[in-house]
Scaffold this motif. Structure first.
Motif, short mmCIF file in Angstrom:
data_model
loop_
_atom_site.label_atom_id
_atom_site.label_comp_id
_atom_site.label_asym_id
_atom_site.label_seq_id
_atom_site.Cartn_x
_atom_site.Cartn_y
_atom_site.Cartn_z
N ALA A 192 0.66 -1.31 -0.11
CA ALA A 192 0.23 0.16 -0.02
C ALA A 192 0.84 1.10 -0.11
O ALA A 192 1.79 1.46 0.79
N ALA A 193 0.58 2.11 -1.00
CA ALA A 193 1.21 3.50 -1.04
C ALA A 193 0.25 4.37 -1.66
O ALA A 193 -0.70 3.96 -2.45
N GLY A 194 0.76 5.51 -1.91
CA GLY A 194 0.13 6.67 -3.11
C GLY A 194 -1.36 6.71 -2.63
O GLY A 194 -1.92 6.74 -1.59
N SER A 195 -2.18 6.63 -3.75
CA SER A 195 -3.56 6.71 -3.63
C SER A 195 -4.47 5.66 -2.92
O SER A 195 -5.49 5.92 -2.40
N LEU A 196 -3.78 4.55 -2.70
CA LEU A 196 -4.51 3.54 -2.00
C LEU A 196 -4.57 3.86 -0.59
O LEU A 196 -5.38 3.46 0.14
N VAL A 197 -3.43 4.54 0.09
CA VAL A 197 -3.20 4.94 1.21
C VAL A 197 -4.18 6.27 1.53
O VAL A 197 -5.28 6.20 2.56
N PHE A 240 -8.24 -0.14 -12.54
CA PHE A 240 -8.40 0.41 -13.81
C PHE A 240 -8.68 2.00 -13.54
O PHE A 240 -9.50 2.24 -12.85
N TYR A 241 -7.94 2.77 -14.40
CA TYR A 241 -8.17 4.31 -14.45
C TYR A 241 -8.48 4.89 -15.69
O TYR A 241 -7.68 4.14 -16.82
N LEU A 242 -9.29 5.65 -16.07
CA LEU A 242 -9.53 6.17 -17.06
C LEU A 242 -8.48 7.28 -17.55
O LEU A 242 -8.17 7.97 -16.79
N ASP A 289 9.71 6.54 -13.17
CA ASP A 289 8.08 7.68 -13.15
C ASP A 289 7.12 6.81 -13.23
O ASP A 289 6.05 7.55 -12.70
N THR A 290 7.10 5.50 -13.34
CA THR A 290 5.57 4.83 -13.47
C THR A 290 5.52 3.75 -12.57
O THR A 290 4.47 2.98 -12.52
N CYS A 291 6.66 3.55 -11.52
CA CYS A 291 6.67 2.44 -10.70
C CYS A 291 6.87 3.07 -9.35
O CYS A 291 7.76 4.06 -9.33
N ARG A 292 6.62 2.46 -8.06
CA ARG A 292 7.21 2.74 -6.91
C ARG A 292 8.23 1.75 -6.49
O ARG A 292 7.87 0.39 -6.59
N PHE A 293 9.36 1.78 -6.09
CA PHE A 293 10.40 0.72 -5.69
C PHE A 293 10.89 1.52 -4.43
O PHE A 293 11.44 2.47 -4.15
N1 UDP Z 1 1.12 6.10 -11.79
C1 UDP Z 1 1.76 6.77 -13.26
N2 UDP Z 1 0.88 7.39 -13.76
C2 UDP Z 1 -0.26 7.91 -13.23
C3 UDP Z 1 -1.00 7.57 -12.07
C4 UDP Z 1 -0.19 6.68 -11.52
O1 UDP Z 1 2.53 6.18 -13.52
O2 UDP Z 1 -0.65 8.98 -14.06
C5 UDP Z 1 1.98 5.15 -11.19
C6 UDP Z 1 2.49 5.69 -9.84
O3 UDP Z 1 3.86 6.33 -10.19
C7 UDP Z 1 2.34 4.71 -8.93
C8 UDP Z 1 1.09 3.81 -9.41
O4 UDP Z 1 0.92 4.22 -10.63
O5 UDP Z 1 3.83 3.62 -9.15
C9 UDP Z 1 0.19 4.05 -8.52
O6 UDP Z 1 -0.04 5.36 -8.39
P1 UDP Z 1 -1.12 5.92 -7.26
O7 UDP Z 1 -2.66 5.33 -7.92
O8 UDP Z 1 -0.85 5.64 -5.98
O9 UDP Z 1 -1.29 7.53 -7.56
P2 UDP Z 1 -0.26 8.64 -7.29
O10 UDP Z 1 0.06 8.53 -5.89
O11 UDP Z 1 0.92 8.43 -8.24
O12 UDP Z 1 -1.03 10.01 -7.69
#
Ligand code: UDP
Length: 236
Positions: A97-102, A120-122, A196-200
């Motif tokens: 759990a991190a980011g928007s899930l939290v 899924f996100y639009l 940019d697109t992952c959390r490590f």
């Molecule tokens: N993420 C992304 N592009 C986006 C939204 C999210 O690459 O437009 C990635 C983000 O880096 C993280 C994962 O997807 O590794 C989950 O992101 P989250 O839903 O927690 O949203 P954020 O906190 O990035 O707004």
């Protein structure tokens, strides 16, 4: 193969046509954005690092039977790709759990998810990429139920492969975002996979090694990206 006119400029990449209708060139920039463009900046040499990491990961995924848009790495910042009809769905896979899930559900950051969560996100910046379920996606006409079930299955397979790959390199794969596209009747993995697109998080110290360092001004952004590159490329 000749580089043609620019087809599109996104936040982190430009896409160019080529003299082959089936191929495009993805060029990685140093520009960084977060919080849907509200925070902007640059990360020195990010384009070079993310291209190298993405090309390596896509090659490795292909070796594990995942079809991707990668044809070959052309230069430091350029990746030659198959031209996809991008599906307007961002697929997020989560292991911790991190980011928007939290924020959205109140998980404590760092909670290990026994079963990975796929969301899924639009893909729509004007709407702030809203979370959606299969019915929303179908009603919006962005994908069919059948395609969405392929996306979910593919994301689970990719997650299993990447999780192991990164564990061997002393990184926890917390979560990541994937994009897919249609190509000659198949669904291929597109876009990029990078810090940019992952959390490590570092396996031993839990130190954040990704774009969260930029999002939250933690410092050491360039070092974190190049350390991820070193670990991804350093071991074969
Ligand atoms: N993420 C992304 N592009 C986006 C939204 C999210 O690459 O437009 C990635 C983000 O880096 C993280 C994962 O997807 O590794 C989950 O992101 P989250 O839903 O927690 O949203 P954020 O906190 O990035 O707004």
């Amino acid at each position: 193969m000749k580089k043609g006119r620019q087809l599109y400029e996104g936040k982190a990449k430009k896409v160019f046509l080529t003299d082959d209708n089936d191929l495009v060139i993805q060029e990685f920039k140093d520009d960084a954005t977060a919080f849907n463009n509200k925070k902007k900046g640059t990360i020195a040499e990010k384009g070079v690092v993310n291209n190298a990491i993405s090309c390596k990961l896509f090659t490795m995924l292909e070796e594990h039977g995942i079809q991707t848009h990668l044809v070959e790495k052309l230069s430091d910042r350029e990746m030659l790709c198959r031209h996809l009809d991008i599906i307007k769905v961002e697929v997020v896979a989560r292991n911790i759990a991190a980011g928007s899930l939290v924020k959205r559900y109140g998980f404590a950051e760092g909670t290990v998810l026994e079963n990975p969560i796929i969301e899924f996100y639009l893909k729509d910046d004007d709407l702030d990429d809203p979370l959606m379920n299969e019915s929303h996606a179908v009603a919006l006409g962005v994908a069919t139920f059948e395609e969405l079930s392929v996306l979910k299955k593919r994301a689970e397979e990719i997650n299993a492969i990447l999780k192991q790959f990164f564990a061997e390199r002393k990184l926890k794969l917390v979560d990541f975002k994937l994009e897919f596209g249609r190509h000659k009747g198949e669904i291929l993995l597109g876009d990029e996979i990078s810090p940019d697109t992952c959390r490590f998080w570092d396996l031993d110290t839990n130190e954040k090694m990704d774009k969260d360092r930029f999002r939250f001004d933690l410092g050491g952004v360039e070092n974190a990206y190049s350390e991820v590159q070193k670990r991804v490329l350093g071991l074969d």
